[in-house]
Design a protein around this motif. Sequence first.
Motif, PDB file in Angstrom:
ATOM      1  N   VAL A 174      41.769  32.466  39.636  1.00  0.00           N
ATOM      2  CA  VAL A 174      40.511  32.516  40.376  1.00  0.00           C
ATOM      3  C   VAL A 174      40.337  33.880  41.024  1.00  0.00           C
ATOM      4  O   VAL A 174      41.221  34.344  41.761  1.00  0.00           O
ATOM      5  CB  VAL A 174      40.453  31.421  41.451  1.00  0.00           C
ATOM      6  N   LEU A 175      39.214  34.533  40.737  1.00  0.00           N
ATOM      7  CA  LEU A 175      38.871  35.811  41.368  1.00  0.00           C
ATOM      8  C   LEU A 175      37.767  35.563  42.381  1.00  0.00           C
ATOM      9  O   LEU A 175      36.676  35.096  42.033  1.00  0.00           O
ATOM     10  CB  LEU A 175      38.390  36.822  40.317  1.00  0.00           C
ATOM     11  N   GLY A 176      38.043  35.891  43.645  1.00  0.00           N
ATOM     12  CA  GLY A 176      37.060  35.712  44.697  1.00  0.00           C
ATOM     13  C   GLY A 176      36.552  37.042  45.232  1.00  0.00           C
ATOM     14  O   GLY A 176      36.741  38.102  44.627  1.00  0.00           O
ATOM     15  N   LYS A 177      35.934  36.969  46.394  1.00  0.00           N
ATOM     16  CA  LYS A 177      35.311  38.159  46.981  1.00  0.00           C
ATOM     17  C   LYS A 177      36.348  39.216  47.344  1.00  0.00           C
ATOM     18  O   LYS A 177      36.123  40.419  47.187  1.00  0.00           O
ATOM     19  CB  LYS A 177      34.506  37.764  48.228  1.00  0.00           C
ATOM     20  N   VAL A 178      37.505  38.785  47.849  1.00  0.00           N
ATOM     21  CA  VAL A 178      38.552  39.740  48.238  1.00  0.00           C
ATOM     22  C   VAL A 178      39.015  40.535  47.028  1.00  0.00           C
ATOM     23  O   VAL A 178      39.087  41.771  47.074  1.00  0.00           O
ATOM     24  CB  VAL A 178      39.739  39.005  48.896  1.00  0.00           C
ATOM     25  N   GLU A 179      39.351  39.835  45.939  1.00  0.00           N
ATOM     26  CA  GLU A 179      39.809  40.531  44.733  1.00  0.00           C
ATOM     27  C   GLU A 179      38.698  41.408  44.165  1.00  0.00           C
ATOM     28  O   GLU A 179      38.954  42.539  43.719  1.00  0.00           O
ATOM     29  CB  GLU A 179      40.257  39.507  43.679  1.00  0.00           C
ATOM     30  N   ASN A 180      37.482  40.897  44.205  1.00  0.00           N
ATOM     31  CA  ASN A 180      36.352  41.650  43.676  1.00  0.00           C
ATOM     32  C   ASN A 180      36.123  42.939  44.470  1.00  0.00           C
ATOM     33  O   ASN A 180      35.846  43.997  43.892  1.00  0.00           O
ATOM     34  CB  ASN A 180      35.092  40.783  43.709  1.00  0.00           C
ATOM     35  N   THR A 181      36.251  42.855  45.792  1.00  0.00           N
ATOM     36  CA  THR A 181      36.062  44.036  46.646  1.00  0.00           C
ATOM     37  C   THR A 181      37.131  45.089  46.365  1.00  0.00           C
ATOM     38  O   THR A 181      36.847  46.295  46.298  1.00  0.00           O
ATOM     39  CB  THR A 181      36.102  43.632  48.129  1.00  0.00           C
ATOM     40  N   TYR A 182      38.367  44.636  46.200  1.00  0.00           N
ATOM     41  CA  TYR A 182      39.454  45.577  45.883  1.00  0.00           C
ATOM     42  C   TYR A 182      39.208  46.253  44.540  1.00  0.00           C
ATOM     43  O   TYR A 182      39.325  47.485  44.413  1.00  0.00           O
ATOM     44  CB  TYR A 182      40.796  44.845  45.866  1.00  0.00           C
ATOM     45  N   LEU A 183      38.849  45.459  43.552  1.00  0.00           N
ATOM     46  CA  LEU A 183      38.653  46.010  42.205  1.00  0.00           C
ATOM     47  C   LEU A 183      37.468  46.968  42.148  1.00  0.00           C
ATOM     48  O   LEU A 183      37.466  47.919  41.348  1.00  0.00           O
ATOM     49  CB  LEU A 183      38.436  44.871  41.212  1.00  0.00           C
ATOM     50  N   ALA A 184      36.469  46.747  42.998  1.00  0.00           N
ATOM     51  CA  ALA A 184      35.303  47.632  43.006  1.00  0.00           C
ATOM     52  C   ALA A 184      35.653  49.023  43.532  1.00  0.00           C
ATOM     53  O   ALA A 184      34.931  49.991  43.272  1.00  0.00           O
ATOM     54  CB  ALA A 184      34.196  47.022  43.852  1.00  0.00           C
ATOM     55  N   GLN A 185      36.780  49.138  44.249  1.00  0.00           N
ATOM     56  CA  GLN A 185      37.161  50.411  44.859  1.00  0.00           C
ATOM     57  C   GLN A 185      38.075  51.252  43.970  1.00  0.00           C
ATOM     58  O   GLN A 185      38.375  52.398  44.314  1.00  0.00           O
ATOM     59  CB  GLN A 185      37.860  50.152  46.203  1.00  0.00           C
ATOM     60  N   VAL A 186      38.546  50.676  42.870  1.00  0.00           N
ATOM     61  CA  VAL A 186      39.452  51.421  42.002  1.00  0.00           C
ATOM     62  C   VAL A 186      38.675  51.977  40.814  1.00  0.00           C
ATOM     63  O   VAL A 186      37.628  51.428  40.426  1.00  0.00           O
ATOM     64  CB  VAL A 186      40.621  50.537  41.513  1.00  0.00           C
ATOM     65  N   PRO A 187      39.122  53.066  40.222  1.00  0.00           N
ATOM     66  CA  PRO A 187      38.422  53.657  39.071  1.00  0.00           C
ATOM     67  C   PRO A 187      38.351  52.695  37.884  1.00  0.00           C
ATOM     68  O   PRO A 187      39.166  51.779  37.755  1.00  0.00           O
ATOM     69  CB  PRO A 187      39.277  54.884  38.737  1.00  0.00           C
TER      70      PRO A 187
END
Length: 317
Positions: free
Chosen positions: A60-73
């Motif tokens: 399960v990917l939630g908002k926390v994981e999504n926010t982290y992934l949005a910050q990486v190249p």
Amino acid sequence: MAVEGRYSMKLGKLIKDFELEVLRGVEHYEDVLIQREDVNRPGLQLVGFFDYFDAKRLQVLGKVENTYLAQVPSEDRRRIFDALLAYEVPALIITRGLDPFPELMEMADKHDRTILRTQETTTAFMGALIAGLRNELAPRITRHGVLVEVYGEGVLLLGESGVGKSETAIELVKRGHRLVADDAVEIKRVGVNRLVGSAPELIRHYIELRGIGVVDVQQLFGMSAVREDQDIDLVVSLEQWNDETMYDRLGLEELYTVILDVKVPSLTVPVKPGRNLAIIVEVAAMNNRHKKMGYNAAQAFTQQINEHFEQALSGQL
């Protein structure tokens, strides 16, 4: 459904039950089997830590994981999803209706993985998902008996054929209680100390009365006379009266029946002409509720008797 000693749930049923959107599915994804009741949020896996990673769990990917992934190249996201989806996970579910990263869909195509989405918040969805999986994948057995709901208590009637289990159940239904299962009771352990009983779908709401035959309790007594499932709170074993057997007169001894490693309070009721078993079961159910609420009539009675004798003894001295 049992597979290799475990129970499983088809992904198609999960998608239907939770109204999940299929963003990408493997061939025959509906038939993919879920065999783990636990769910994983791949936080550590996103940073490359895969020790003790159980790939059989739903991811399960939630908002926390999504926010982290949005910050990486983008290239790092591609590497992260490549490493995660290299494992044969049954499905990856995105919560909150978030848009999937292009790199996620690219790696899902590469490794042929199923990607799903829900509009629910991560916490609410995971709570409901884990509860649903525990119910579907719970250990279970089938016992010969009758399960009725009496004053909110689930009472499992056990005993040899012909001892009067079904007749007692129909009398209880006439007195306003509800039938759950007759003849075969499917029992699931859905928690550490929680058992839930239900009837096999084929014989649900039917009861067999010797001399009459099979009757449909729902049609005969109405919808209020039946229910689909019920927690098992008490086991009542019915047996033919034996004059040579010493039966418990006070109820001080706490007896239990172990079902699927769960201890359920139990008692034995001797059967002979003239005994109204329905009333006895009603009283047993109410007494069991009293015990769970902290009041034990047998202990209170014994204490009262002891105090009476102590006072009488003191008066003599």
